[in-house]
Design a protein around this motif. Structure first.
Motif, PDB file in Angstrom:
ATOM      1  N   ILE B  56       0.914  -1.187  -0.053  1.00  0.00           N
ATOM      2  CA  ILE B  56       0.056  -0.136  -0.102  1.00  0.00           C
ATOM      3  C   ILE B  56       0.838   1.262  -0.089  1.00  0.00           C
ATOM      4  O   ILE B  56       0.253   2.252   0.106  1.00  0.00           O
ATOM      5  CB  ILE B  56      -0.849  -0.047   1.433  1.00  0.00           C
ATOM      6  N   LEU B  58       3.218   2.454   2.296  1.00  0.00           N
ATOM      7  CA  LEU B  58       3.024   3.010   3.356  1.00  0.00           C
ATOM      8  C   LEU B  58       4.052   2.658   4.291  1.00  0.00           C
ATOM      9  O   LEU B  58       4.032   2.681   5.522  1.00  0.00           O
ATOM     10  CB  LEU B  58       1.722   3.218   4.195  1.00  0.00           C
ATOM     11  N   ARG B  86      -2.255   7.896  -4.346  1.00  0.00           N
ATOM     12  CA  ARG B  86      -3.404   8.237  -3.634  1.00  0.00           C
ATOM     13  C   ARG B  86      -4.702   7.919  -4.474  1.00  0.00           C
ATOM     14  O   ARG B  86      -5.507   7.521  -3.782  1.00  0.00           O
ATOM     15  CB  ARG B  86      -3.709   9.898  -3.579  1.00  0.00           C
ATOM     16  N   ARG B  89      -5.104   3.963  -3.372  1.00  0.00           N
ATOM     17  CA  ARG B  89      -5.429   3.781  -1.953  1.00  0.00           C
ATOM     18  C   ARG B  89      -6.861   4.128  -1.763  1.00  0.00           C
ATOM     19  O   ARG B  89      -7.168   5.034  -1.897  1.00  0.00           O
ATOM     20  CB  ARG B  89      -4.347   4.522  -0.976  1.00  0.00           C
ATOM     21  N   GLY B  90      -7.241   3.026  -1.050  1.00  0.00           N
ATOM     22  CA  GLY B  90      -8.684   3.180  -0.762  1.00  0.00           C
ATOM     23  C   GLY B  90      -9.845   2.893  -1.860  1.00  0.00           C
ATOM     24  O   GLY B  90     -11.008   2.445  -1.555  1.00  0.00           O
ATOM     25  N   LEU B  95      -7.214  -1.204   3.397  1.00  0.00           N
ATOM     26  CA  LEU B  95      -6.387  -1.763   4.515  1.00  0.00           C
ATOM     27  C   LEU B  95      -7.199  -2.229   5.705  1.00  0.00           C
ATOM     28  O   LEU B  95      -8.020  -1.176   6.097  1.00  0.00           O
ATOM     29  CB  LEU B  95      -5.484  -0.831   4.799  1.00  0.00           C
ATOM     30  N   PRO B  97      -6.646  -2.726   9.590  1.00  0.00           N
ATOM     31  CA  PRO B  97      -5.281  -2.490  10.320  1.00  0.00           C
ATOM     32  C   PRO B  97      -5.437  -3.297  11.501  1.00  0.00           C
ATOM     33  O   PRO B  97      -6.282  -4.145  11.950  1.00  0.00           O
ATOM     34  CB  PRO B  97      -5.402  -1.072  10.745  1.00  0.00           C
ATOM     35  N   SER B 113     -15.673   8.722   9.410  1.00  0.00           N
ATOM     36  CA  SER B 113     -14.442   7.910   9.077  1.00  0.00           C
ATOM     37  C   SER B 113     -14.703   6.704   8.070  1.00  0.00           C
ATOM     38  O   SER B 113     -14.042   6.622   7.067  1.00  0.00           O
ATOM     39  CB  SER B 113     -13.967   7.263  10.246  1.00  0.00           C
ATOM     40  N   GLU B 116     -14.881   8.746   4.530  1.00  0.00           N
ATOM     41  CA  GLU B 116     -13.927   8.982   4.300  1.00  0.00           C
ATOM     42  C   GLU B 116     -13.413   8.971   2.856  1.00  0.00           C
ATOM     43  O   GLU B 116     -13.037   9.798   1.900  1.00  0.00           O
ATOM     44  CB  GLU B 116     -12.674   9.167   5.249  1.00  0.00           C
ATOM     45  N   LEU B 119     -15.499  10.458   0.344  1.00  0.00           N
ATOM     46  CA  LEU B 119     -15.451  12.072  -0.094  1.00  0.00           C
ATOM     47  C   LEU B 119     -14.132  12.134  -0.627  1.00  0.00           C
ATOM     48  O   LEU B 119     -13.972  13.003  -1.642  1.00  0.00           O
ATOM     49  CB  LEU B 119     -15.376  12.654   1.198  1.00  0.00           C
ATOM     50  N   LEU B 120     -13.169  11.362  -0.417  1.00  0.00           N
ATOM     51  CA  LEU B 120     -11.847  11.476  -0.864  1.00  0.00           C
ATOM     52  C   LEU B 120     -11.513  11.167  -2.424  1.00  0.00           C
ATOM     53  O   LEU B 120     -10.960  11.542  -3.203  1.00  0.00           O
ATOM     54  CB  LEU B 120     -10.716  10.598  -0.332  1.00  0.00           C
ATOM     55  N   HIS B 121     -12.558  10.216  -3.002  1.00  0.00           N
ATOM     56  CA  HIS B 121     -12.442   9.442  -4.231  1.00  0.00           C
ATOM     57  C   HIS B 121     -13.593   9.712  -5.167  1.00  0.00           C
ATOM     58  O   HIS B 121     -13.314   9.939  -6.435  1.00  0.00           O
ATOM     59  CB  HIS B 121     -12.021   8.071  -4.203  1.00  0.00           C
ATOM     60  N   LEU B 165     -13.981  -0.192  10.872  1.00  0.00           N
ATOM     61  CA  LEU B 165     -12.610   0.136   9.984  1.00  0.00           C
ATOM     62  C   LEU B 165     -12.837  -0.921   8.876  1.00  0.00           C
ATOM     63  O   LEU B 165     -12.391  -0.444   7.585  1.00  0.00           O
ATOM     64  CB  LEU B 165     -11.283  -0.373  10.751  1.00  0.00           C
ATOM     65  N   ALA B 168     -14.838   0.897   6.278  1.00  0.00           N
ATOM     66  CA  ALA B 168     -14.362   2.052   5.681  1.00  0.00           C
ATOM     67  C   ALA B 168     -13.428   1.422   4.467  1.00  0.00           C
ATOM     68  O   ALA B 168     -13.261   1.923   3.358  1.00  0.00           O
ATOM     69  CB  ALA B 168     -13.425   2.950   6.634  1.00  0.00           C
TER      70      ALA B 168
END
Lengths: 268, 539, 309
Positions: B56, B58, B86, B89-90, B95, B97, B113, B116, B119-121, B165, B168
């Motif tokens: 990923i 990171l 970017r 990812r997602g 991921l 965790p 969360s 997220e 909204l990012l993608h 998680l 998400a």
């Protein structure tokens, strides 16, 4: 690993500054080219030159020699202040953290009060009580750091006390006193040592501030803060009188801060 | 040839610390197909987490990827720009965790969360994101999604947080999900449900899953194929069943043999002399903690009773919040009972006088879970082990030295370790030192509080064997506190099962494990990953 | 309950501070009256001085004086300045606005400097830029404030002539003093911000947010900033102390009137009632600020909010 951190350029420079200023304080005669107190009126207000590295003041005294001579006041004053603050504060913190209960409450309320009064005001109040002078200024500055040391020592002791190895030491038959001395205090002290270096720099700064305000050493003592105060009247004509002593103070304080950061990393 | 979803070839990663380089991953290759679970198994330091991080993008700032390729379908990810990472990812890689308790932003609501990644993608409208968040919460099995979405992480249990998680991570239906030790911080019964959920989502979305785990049992139960890692290298790989049934490499064999859940070995029954009074007698033990002024106190331990004959091991088993550690501390005299009594030998632990306390301390010792926290970092090994001798005034200086040396030998620590500091030792070695300290003053009873839980399986097996050997040689009595039923079965003679401070079942180990009576005990046993209760571990 | 206990604690601290200053005053050799009027220049007879002592209440037993002073403080009467004979409350009220304007401007400047500095030190584009920004706070705390003030005057007034040495008014007169005050304030602020940003960036949830495809900006503004703010506001009380110290020094160097110069004069003249008023007032300021912070925490951090029934 530990050696390499001491060889970083910033650390080497810090150590160098401290060593130079410490040798000024120990052997002023070796470094000072002139008498710090006697001036020659014919050489008044000369700018920095080969003969007078930092120039001369209104009465023709060599400024560099005065700065060298002043180092002993700043260093001993700083050391005295830190000793007072560290010994009193750390003891208070260890007792509060180790004993707990009502003793902790009382000591921490005292610390709260010391923290509630801004450092400079606290120092000024002590100076009023004790009178002006180098020693009293150092004591006053020392008092302002008591609370900082006490807080840190207490939080360390409380943290270490809660660890498994301290409980295991009690489980191994240790008495309260022996566990305190063998395990709790030694494991609490690393950040306190770093704070000593940090506070040493701050103390030099604060003593210079008190000197500047006129509450420290009386003239003609070449105390660093006082030197800058005396130079104020010649701002327009003799820039070096204020600029250079101040730069020395800043360099020394900065060096001790750098040293403290390094100590924290090494001991951390 | 069909493209793999994820295809890693020859990945090599170094870590650089203060100028020195250490190889973390050495030429590892792997691939995953849609709907498949690849289990990456290994002990700490095997490089499995570094692989997860490299997939990923990171990895730690001091990691250097030296060579290899990481392809996601036909996209090469190694050396990709920040912008491209970017975008991947997602959306294409999700991921899950390791530690759900620290993996959510504590200051944002659960709903925020989960929203997220959208909204990012995806540039979706507020309303549709909201509806999707609720649908996802529903999908991961969180009841009352409307209410939960508005809550903050601290209002949710660990298992719930992991569900959030997961929601998400799969919000944008990624092609690959990396699950990095997704359940190691959770209780076994919760662990089982979370693994079921991941399985369910995988089959529903046809996602490829890379399951990173230290737990052979989890891998065995959940993975289609296995990749066994050791010291940054691939030991072996293949279909799970084959790897487990016919391991090709010695390391894999040791690893499998040391997994308690897969071991057949149980403890031989010890004949207890009924005429001798038991060493430990606990009657109606209760410990309450006050919370606030008005509310009812919290009962951490509620009316627990058991006896432990001399020379045997009694296990206290339960999940977090079961009160097992509180009982351990009560037994060792570090805490006071609210009601009930504890007798160890001739000591009434509730009412120790000053002089007697010291004798009691010598008779009862506690070994802690975390070997990194239970040794004074400033004291050498020999000084740590000598401390009880000094405090109890046993022997002269020279005699103490000899006793320490003998004790270190008994826990199989080489002589040259005597002058080392704890930070120079591995976790297993530290735990040996802790055991040596506990035993050096020759106690009657040793309370082992999760004493092997923090260790890798191979080390765990060594310490367990050491404990058994010392027990035989010295006639020790153990109270063994653990959440791990498989370990308990191996080492204990009798068991008390605890749930929320109440003892739900007790008895001798074999009977309890083969014929559990209480539904909670049954649930606990079923939840042990990779454990087929009565049968053959090769299935 | 918690709020009441915190307020009680705050009141206790102020009360002890008051008592301590009172005792300090009593511990002084002689008293303020003697210090003020004993000077032979004034030509007062011992009898006249004694009369003054009675007038100021200095002849009463200590506990009596203590209660009287405490009662007066509670009603806002801080006594009379020994030096000027003026009402201390009035002196303070007159001096306060100028100092508040100075300290406020200095504080705002410090925030304007510290926030981007901390941002660059943690999220900055280059490694060298980050380490450069990280060394700035240590430099800032090492510069003596009084020296900085003099340097600013030397550069901007004498060399460049941008700000007149005498007769500057309004905003122009405020620039250099505010700049002086802001430097020692911005340093600890930036330090704390950097440390808490570092600490937050180390937490596992940051990695999880990155794994969702967040940019660094998104990470900083949506996830990290608020978390990092919590430890940063803790030092507001300390900054208040620095502001007071800064005011004392800058007002002295720039010849401004205000609470700082009032204090310096009072120290020089051993004008105890003024010192006592300033010390008690600043300790009240410190305590109130910390109280507000404590009450503010739950607003920022949901974990500290009381669970709703």
């Amino acid at each position: 690993m530990i050696r390499s951190i001491w060889l970083r350029p910033s650390v080497v420079v810090s150590l160098l500054v401290i060593v130079v200023v410490a040798s000024w304080a120990l052997f002023p005669g070796v470094f000072a080219s002139h008498d710090p107190l006697a001036g020659s009126p014919g050489e008044a207000l000369q700018p920095p030159s080969g003969a007078h590295w930092f120039g001369t003041d209104a009465t023709g005294r060599d400024l560099f020699s005065r700065v060298v001579a002043g180092s002993v006041h700043s260093l001993t004053g700083g050391a005295a202040a830190v000793t007072i603050g560290c010994v009193t504060g750390t003891t208070m913190g260890i007792v509060a953290g180790a004993v707990g209960g009502i003793v902790d409450d009382i000591l921490m309320r005292i610390v709260d009060v010391l923290l509630a009064i801004p450092g400079l005001l606290l120092a000024l109040s002590v100076v009023i009580l004790l009178g002006f002078g180098t020693t009293n200024a150092a004591i006053a500055v020392g008092v302002t750091s008591v609370a900082t040391f006490a807080r840190l020592a207490r939080s360390q002791v409380v943290e270490v006390r809660a660890t498994d190895y301290v409980e295991a030491a009690f489980g191994s038959g240790g008495s309260f006193g022996s566990v305190l001395v063998r395990h709790i205090v030694p494991n609490s002290m690393a950040p306190v040592v770093a704070l000593v270096a940090l506070q040493f720099g701050s103390a030099i700064l604060q003593i210079a501030t008190l000197g500047f305000l006129g509450y420290g050493a009386p003239p003609p003592t070449p105390e660093w803060g006082l030197l800058i105060a005396e130079g104020r009247d010649y701002l327009a004509t003799a820039w070096w009188l204020t600029t250079l002593p101040g730069a020395v103070v800043a360099a020394v304080v900065l060096a001790t801060k750098g040293l403290s950061t390094t100590l924290r990393k090494v001991l951390g | 040839m069909a493209e793999h979803v994820l295809d890693i070839r020859n990945l090599t990663v170094d870590y650089e610390t203060r100028g020195t380089r250490r190889r973390a991953v050495d030429g590892v290759s792997l691939h995953v197909e849609p709907g498949e679970v690849l289990g990456v198994v290994g002990e700490s330091g095997s490089g499995k987490s570094t692989i997860a991080q490299s997939i990923i993008g990171l990895q730690a700032p001091n990691a250097h990827i030296l060579s290899g390729s990481v392809r996601l379908r036909n996209t090469e990810l190694l050396g990709a720009s920040k912008k491209m990472w970017r975008q991947v990812r997602g959306t294409r890689i999700g991921l899950i965790p390791q530690d759900p308790n620290n993996s959510l932003n504590p200051l944002r609501t659960v709903g925020a969360s989960i929203a997220e990644p959208m909204l990012l993608h995806s540039g979706q409208q507020q309303g549709s994101v909201r509806r999707r968040v609720l649908a996802l919460l529903e999908m991961v099995g969180i009841p009352e999604p409307e209410r939960r979405a508005r809550q903050y992480p601290h209002e949710l249990s660990g298992g719930m947080k992991q569900r959030v998680l997961i929601a998400a991570a799969v919000a944008l239906e990624p092609e690959v999900v990396i699950a990095d030790e997704p359940t190691s911080a959770l209780d076994v019964t919760v662990q089982r449900r979370i693994l079921d959920l991941i399985d369910d989502l995988r089959s529903r979305m046809d996602t490829a899953v890379v399951l990173i785990t230290h737990d052979m049992g989890v891998a065995r139960e959940r993975a289609d194929r296995l990749l066994v890692m050791h010291d940054g290298r691939e030991e072996e790989s293949g279909p799970t069943r084959e790897v487990l049934a016919i391991p090709k490499r010695d390391y894999t064999r040791t690893l499998i043999a040391n997994v308690p859940a897969m071991a057949l070995r149980t403890r031989p029954k010890i004949d207890v002399d009924e005429s001798v009074p038991p060493l430990v007698e606990v009657r109606g033990l209760t410990r309450e903690f006050a919370r606030g002024r008005r509310s009812v106190p919290f009962r951490a331990v509620d009316d627990v009773s058991f006896v432990v004959p001399r020379g045997t091991t009694h296990a206290l088993v339960g999940e977090s919040g079961s009160g097992k550690t509180t009982i351990g501390r009560l037994l060792a005299g570090f805490d006071r009972a609210s009601a009930g009594s504890i007798r160890v030998a001739d000591h009434d632990v509730g009412s120790l006088r000053n002089g007697e306390r010291k004798r009691f301390r010598r008779a009862v010792q506690l070994v802690y879970q975390n070997p990194f926290g239970s040794l004074d970092p400033r004291q050498s090994v020999s000084s740590i082990v000598a401390e009880p001798l000094r405090n109890f005034g046993i022997g002269s200086g020279a005699e103490r030295e000899a006793m320490v040396a003998e004790m270190l030998d008994a826990v199989a620590l080489p002589e040259q370790y005597a002058n080392r500091l704890p930070r120079e030792l591995s976790g297993g070695q530290r735990q040996r030192v802790a055991i040596a300290r506990a035993l050096v003053a020759e106690p009657d009873l040793v309370v082992l509080d999760e004493a092997v839980s923090a260790l890798d399986v191979t080390v765990q097996a060594q310490i367990l064997r050491l404990l058994e050997k010392l027990q035989r040689e010295r006639g020790l009595t153990y109270i063994f506190i653990s959440h791990d039923l498989a370990v308990v079965r191996q080492i204990s003679d009798s068991v008390t099962v605890l749930k929320e401070g109440i003892q739900v079942e007790a008895g001798d180990t074999e009977t309890l494990f083969t014929d559990p009576q209480h539904p909670y005990t049954q649930a606990l046993l079923e939840a042990v990953p990779g454990w087929t209760l009565l049968g053959d571990p090769s299935i | 309950m918690y709020v009441l206990r915190r307020i009680g604690q705050a009141v206790l601290v102020v009360f002890i501070a008051f008592t301590a200053t009172f005792l300090l005053m009593q511990a002084l050799p002689g008293d303020g009256i003697l210090a003020r009027y004993e000077s032979p220049d004034l030509g007062l007879t011992p009898a006249q001085i004694e009369e003054l002592r009675v007038l100021y209440g200095a002849d009463e037993p200590i506990w009596r004086q203590y209660l009287t002073t405490l009662g007066n403080f509670l009603t806002g009467d801080f006594g009379t300045s020994i030096q000027t004979g003026a009402d201390v409350s009035e002196l303070v009220v007159t001096a306060l606005p100028a100092t508040v304007v100075l300290a406020g401007t200095g504080f705002l400047l410090a925030v304007v400097v510290a926030v981007p500095l901390a941002g660059l030190a943690t999220f900055g584009p280059f490694g060298w830029l980050q380490s450069l920004m990280r060394s700035v706070p240590a430099l800032f705390v090492s510069i003596p404030a009084f020296w900085l003030a003099i340097m600013l005057i030397q550069i901007f007034s004498f060399r460049l002539g941008w700000v007149p040495v005498i007769g500057a008014e309004g905003l122009q007169a405020l620039i250099l003093p505010a700049l002086t005050i802001s430097v020692p304030i911005s340093a600890p602020l930036a330090q704390v911000l950097i440390r808490s940003l570092d600490e937050v960036l180390d937490r596992p949830f940051v990695g999880v947010v990155r794994a969702r495809g967040a940019s660094e900006w998104w990470l900083l503004w949506r996830n990290v900033a608020k978390n990092a703010l919590i430890p940063a506001i803790t030092i507001a009380g300390v900054l208040f102390g620095e502001l007071v110290a800064g005011a004392v020094i800058t007002e002295e160097v720039f010849g401004r009137t205000g609470l700082g110069s009032l204090t310096v004069d009072a120290v020089g003249n051993r004008d105890i009632p003024v010192i006592q008023a300033v010390v008690v007032l600043t300790s009240i300021g410190f305590v109130v600020i910390n109280l507000i912070i404590d009450l503010l925490y739950p607003v920022i951090d949901p974990r500290l909010r009381r669970a709703k029934a």
